[in-house]
Design a protein around this motif. Sequence first.
Motif, PDB file in Angstrom:
ATOM      1  N   GLY A   1       5.457   7.672  -6.814  1.00 20.31           N
ATOM      2  CA  GLY A   1       5.284   8.715  -7.825  1.00 20.31           C
ATOM      3  C   GLY A   1       4.199   8.362  -8.827  1.00 20.31           C
ATOM      4  O   GLY A   1       3.382   9.211  -9.204  1.00 20.31           O
ATOM      5  N   LEU A   2       4.174   7.099  -9.256  1.00 18.74           N
ATOM      6  CA  LEU A   2       3.135   6.656 -10.187  1.00 18.74           C
ATOM      7  C   LEU A   2       1.754   6.745  -9.546  1.00 18.74           C
ATOM      8  O   LEU A   2       0.791   7.168 -10.189  1.00 18.74           O
ATOM      9  CB  LEU A   2       3.424   5.218 -10.643  1.00 18.74           C
ATOM     10  N   GLY A   3       1.662   6.353  -8.284  1.00 25.39           N
ATOM     11  CA  GLY A   3       0.383   6.450  -7.576  1.00 25.39           C
ATOM     12  C   GLY A   3      -0.097   7.885  -7.473  1.00 25.39           C
ATOM     13  O   GLY A   3      -1.279   8.179  -7.686  1.00 25.39           O
ATOM     14  N   ALA A   4       0.798   8.813  -7.159  1.00 28.11           N
ATOM     15  CA  ALA A   4       0.425  10.226  -7.072  1.00 28.11           C
ATOM     16  C   ALA A   4       0.016  10.760  -8.444  1.00 28.11           C
ATOM     17  O   ALA A   4      -0.960  11.519  -8.563  1.00 28.11           O
ATOM     18  CB  ALA A   4       1.578  11.040  -6.508  1.00 28.11           C
TER      19      ALA A   4
ATOM     20  N   ILE B   1      -6.876  11.017 -12.083  1.00 34.89           N
ATOM     21  CA  ILE B   1      -8.255  10.675 -11.710  1.00 34.89           C
ATOM     22  C   ILE B   1      -8.981  11.916 -11.213  1.00 34.89           C
ATOM     23  O   ILE B   1     -10.139  12.166 -11.561  1.00 34.89           O
ATOM     24  CB  ILE B   1      -8.254   9.567 -10.625  1.00 34.89           C
ATOM     25  N   ARG B   2      -8.320  12.717 -10.384  1.00 31.82           N
ATOM     26  CA  ARG B   2      -8.933  13.930  -9.858  1.00 31.82           C
ATOM     27  C   ARG B   2      -9.290  14.885 -10.992  1.00 31.82           C
ATOM     28  O   ARG B   2     -10.373  15.468 -11.020  1.00 31.82           O
ATOM     29  CB  ARG B   2      -7.973  14.601  -8.878  1.00 31.82           C
ATOM     30  N   ARG B   3      -8.363  15.073 -11.936  1.00 34.18           N
ATOM     31  CA  ARG B   3      -8.614  15.980 -13.053  1.00 34.18           C
ATOM     32  C   ARG B   3      -9.763  15.472 -13.929  1.00 34.18           C
ATOM     33  O   ARG B   3     -10.624  16.240 -14.356  1.00 34.18           O
ATOM     34  CB  ARG B   3      -7.343  16.133 -13.888  1.00 34.18           C
TER      35      ARG B   3
ATOM     36  N   ALA C   1      -8.677  10.774  -0.268  1.00 37.81           N
ATOM     37  CA  ALA C   1      -8.780   9.312  -0.383  1.00 37.81           C
ATOM     38  C   ALA C   1      -8.070   8.818  -1.643  1.00 37.81           C
ATOM     39  O   ALA C   1      -7.350   7.809  -1.598  1.00 37.81           O
ATOM     40  CB  ALA C   1     -10.245   8.894  -0.406  1.00 37.81           C
ATOM     41  N   ALA C   2      -8.233   9.521  -2.749  1.00 42.57           N
ATOM     42  CA  ALA C   2      -7.587   9.097  -3.998  1.00 42.57           C
ATOM     43  C   ALA C   2      -6.067   9.141  -3.864  1.00 42.57           C
ATOM     44  O   ALA C   2      -5.374   8.179  -4.209  1.00 42.57           O
ATOM     45  CB  ALA C   2      -8.046   9.987  -5.153  1.00 42.57           C
TER      46      ALA C   2
ATOM     47  N   GLY D   1      -1.038   2.125  -2.835  1.00 40.52           N
ATOM     48  CA  GLY D   1      -1.023   1.072  -3.856  1.00 40.52           C
ATOM     49  C   GLY D   1       0.235   1.114  -4.698  1.00 40.52           C
ATOM     50  O   GLY D   1       0.864   0.089  -4.968  1.00 40.52           O
ATOM     51  N   GLY D   2       0.638   2.305  -5.098  1.00 42.83           N
ATOM     52  CA  GLY D   2       1.873   2.451  -5.870  1.00 42.83           C
ATOM     53  C   GLY D   2       3.093   2.082  -5.057  1.00 42.83           C
ATOM     54  O   GLY D   2       4.017   1.436  -5.555  1.00 42.83           O
ATOM     55  N   LEU D   3       3.092   2.473  -3.777  1.00 44.68           N
ATOM     56  CA  LEU D   3       4.209   2.125  -2.896  1.00 44.68           C
ATOM     57  C   LEU D   3       4.321   0.608  -2.754  1.00 44.68           C
ATOM     58  O   LEU D   3       5.412   0.037  -2.839  1.00 44.68           O
ATOM     59  CB  LEU D   3       3.997   2.769  -1.525  1.00 44.68           C
ATOM     60  N   PHE D   4       3.199  -0.066  -2.576  1.00 44.94           N
ATOM     61  CA  PHE D   4       3.190  -1.518  -2.433  1.00 44.94           C
ATOM     62  C   PHE D   4       3.646  -2.200  -3.721  1.00 44.94           C
ATOM     63  O   PHE D   4       4.551  -3.051  -3.702  1.00 44.94           O
ATOM     64  CB  PHE D   4       1.786  -1.992  -2.042  1.00 44.94           C
ATOM     65  N   LEU D   5       3.049  -1.831  -4.841  1.00 41.11           N
ATOM     66  CA  LEU D   5       3.403  -2.473  -6.116  1.00 41.11           C
ATOM     67  C   LEU D   5       4.844  -2.171  -6.523  1.00 41.11           C
ATOM     68  O   LEU D   5       5.563  -3.054  -6.990  1.00 41.11           O
ATOM     69  CB  LEU D   5       2.441  -2.034  -7.219  1.00 41.11           C
TER      70      LEU D   5
END
Length: 182
Positions: free
Chosen positions: A57-60, A66-68, A112-113, A120-124
């Motif tokens: 959720g944090l990664g999304a 970033i997109r905005r 890609a983002a 990355g969020g899933l891993f961390l």
Amino acid sequence: MSTDSLALLRKNAGKDITALAEEHFKHDLQDSDRDALLSAASKISTHVAVGSLLGLGLGAFLAFRIRRTRMQMFNAFRAHEKPTHVRFADGREETIPDVGPLMRPSTFGDIAAYTFFGFGGLFLGGEAGVLTGSASAAKTISRDAGGRERIETAFRRFRADVLRKEADAIDKKKGVTELLGF
């Protein structure tokens, strides 16, 4: 990428080692010790699952931000007046290419983002879950001093059996390629 890279997908070491662990679990421990270990294991898996979901959720969320921000920067860049020519000291004049279309956010960049921030969020999050779950499991096991000693003794015996099994496997292998599994 191996499934062991993500804490949510990690499983056990193998069937033979699992059977050996089950044998020690049944014969070396009392019922209360088994219950404490099962409770500790469920705490770890719960922490990993919750941490992975929070990390995803944090990664999304970060990918969305970033997109905005990229879109806002592009709109601000497009709105400003940009020079079209450069005049040098010797009087020569060169045109400046328009880089606006190159800076436009793309669908590929968005994908890609979201992908990289999500992984990355899933891993961390999963690894943070492993750490917090391990701490919580250690507390659960340490509550009863006698049970903790029995669990530690059973674990030492289990590790000794695993090392004996690995040493036997090394002795049976003939070449370096067989030993390393090639």
